[in-house]
Motif scaffolding. Structure first.
Motif, short mmCIF file in Angstrom:
data_model
loop_
_atom_site.label_atom_id
_atom_site.label_comp_id
_atom_site.label_asym_id
_atom_site.label_seq_id
_atom_site.Cartn_x
_atom_site.Cartn_y
_atom_site.Cartn_z
N LYS A 1 0.55 4.28 -2.65
CA LYS A 1 0.47 5.70 -2.25
C LYS A 1 1.54 6.51 -2.96
O LYS A 1 1.30 7.62 -3.42
CB LYS A 1 0.60 5.84 -0.73
N PHE A 2 2.74 5.93 -3.05
CA PHE A 2 3.84 6.61 -3.75
C PHE A 2 3.48 6.81 -5.21
O PHE A 2 3.61 7.91 -5.76
CB PHE A 2 5.13 5.78 -3.63
N GLN B 1 0.83 -1.21 0.00
CA GLN B 1 0.00 0.00 0.00
C GLN B 1 0.87 1.26 0.00
O GLN B 1 0.50 2.27 -0.61
CB GLN B 1 -0.96 0.01 1.19
N THR B 2 2.02 1.20 0.67
CA THR B 2 2.96 2.33 0.61
C THR B 2 3.36 2.58 -0.85
O THR B 2 3.42 3.72 -1.30
CB THR B 2 4.22 2.04 1.46
#
Lengths: 126, 237
Positions: free
Chosen positions: B73-74, B69-70
């Protein structure tokens, strides 16, 4: 209820009540976590003073002895406390996840800007 | 011109990650490569950066779901149009990236999942893992109304709409595979499955050892169950 039992129950409920208030006053316990403790000690106090209410409640839940009702009440209190903590931990885990992700992304941005600054204006991404 | 990123979640993949990045670059030299280092205790971040990848590091280990998920988001924050996700342990053959991406770029589908069971010769998972995959294959296929042969595959490609959807709280961070497909289907995204090649994990590492497979199955079933119970408004795009 024997007078000894009654005194003991009153002392315990008063102690829990005063101790909880003191913890909140010293800011070692947050108000939101004190509500269940205060409510339980208050309920215990009332049921010991108004013994006939405890007897009525005992008949209502179908227990034999009023002390069983008090034990049953304390178990419910502990369950509620555990559920409250589980909900709180879930929320904290979600917040921690968001913080770790934001921190990782911002640290990357920061490193990129720092490298850009070191190279001078117009330096590339990597 | 559209921007595409290849994201690689990595935890203690030192010694392997550089080769994975090189292999990906050989296939898709123009794509950016992002490695999300999930608090590795080895040289994963340094090796990935040296190999030319963009590296984003978690302060400590948060698990596979949070790591990908990071990456989403990036990718979303940096304006990427398409995303390909590939594992950092070298299990997924990057040669299939263009094939996975093609229908997404063409707009024929929103989400493509790579399957090791669709004709291309891949390694054979262990019996217990095959059993788990079979269970979720039946479950997910019946829930979304089409056959998904490899619902636990982490080899995926999708567009910016899916990316945005996955950056919200709806994304199941605990074990994001079978219930992620159910969630996507509820949100009305088009899902397609294409064959890919997967190799056996050289290091023999797995997320699913000991009692974990049982916990995984229980958790996944629970997750799918509550996903189905939730208000459909939650999944509105």
């Amino acid at each position: 209820m024997p007078i000894k039992q009654q005194i003991f129950a009153l002392v315990v409920s008063l102690f829990v009540f005063v101790f909880t208030i003191e913890m909140v006053r010293k800011k070692r316990l947050r108000e939101e976590y004190s509500v269940l403790w205060l409510a339980t000690s208050f309920t215990m106090f009332v049921l010991v003073v108004k013994y006939d209410w405890l007897v009525a409640l005992t008949h209502l839940v179908g227990a034999e002895l009023p002390t069983s009702t008090l034990f049953f009440g304390s178990i419910i209190f502990l369950i509620l406390l555990a559920v409250q903590f589980s909900i709180k931990i879930s929320r904290l885990s979600d917040q921690l996840k968001d913080l770790v992700q934001d921190n990782a992304l911002m640290r990357h941005e920061f490193e990129k800007m720092r490298k850009g600054g070191e190279r001078g204006p117009g330096a590339g991404d990597r | 011109m559209s921007k595409t990123i290849v994201v690689i979640p990595a935890y203690n993949e030192g010694g392997v990650i550089a080769r994975v990045i090189e292999n990906v670059r050989r296939v898709v030299p123009d794509f950016d490569i992002l490695v999300v280092n999930d608090g590795s205790r080895d040289r994963t971040a340094r090796e990935a950066a040296a190999a030319g990848a963009i590296v984003v590091s978690h302060s400590f280990n948060m698990g596979y779901g949070v790591t990908i998920q990071t990456a989403y988001k990036f990718a979303y924050a940096n304006g990427y149009d398409f995303l390909v996700q590939i594992d950092g342990d070298g299990q997924h053959d990057p040669a299939f990236i263009p094939e996975l991406l093609a229908p997404v770029v063409a707009g024929d589908t929103d989400f493509v999942v790579g399957s090791r069971f669709l004709g291309v010769e891949s390694y054979r998972p262990s019996f217990s893992r095959r059993l788990g995959i079979l269970f979720f294959r039946k479950l997910v296929s019946s829930l979304i109304g089409r056959t998904i042969s490899d619902p636990t595959s982490g080899y995926q490609a999708f567009n910016r709409q899916v990316m945005r959807f996955f950056t919200t709280d709806v994304f199941p961070c605990d074990y994001p595979d079978a219930d992620m497909l159910v969630t996507l289907n509820l949100a009305g995204f088009r899902i397609r499955e294409l064959p890919v090649r997967m190799f056996a994990n050289a290091a023999g590492k797995t997320m699913h050892s000991g009692f974990k497979p049982l916990y995984y199955m229980f958790k996944m079933c629970l997750s799918i169950f509550v996903t189905l119970l939730r208000n459909r408004q939650l999944y509105r795009r």
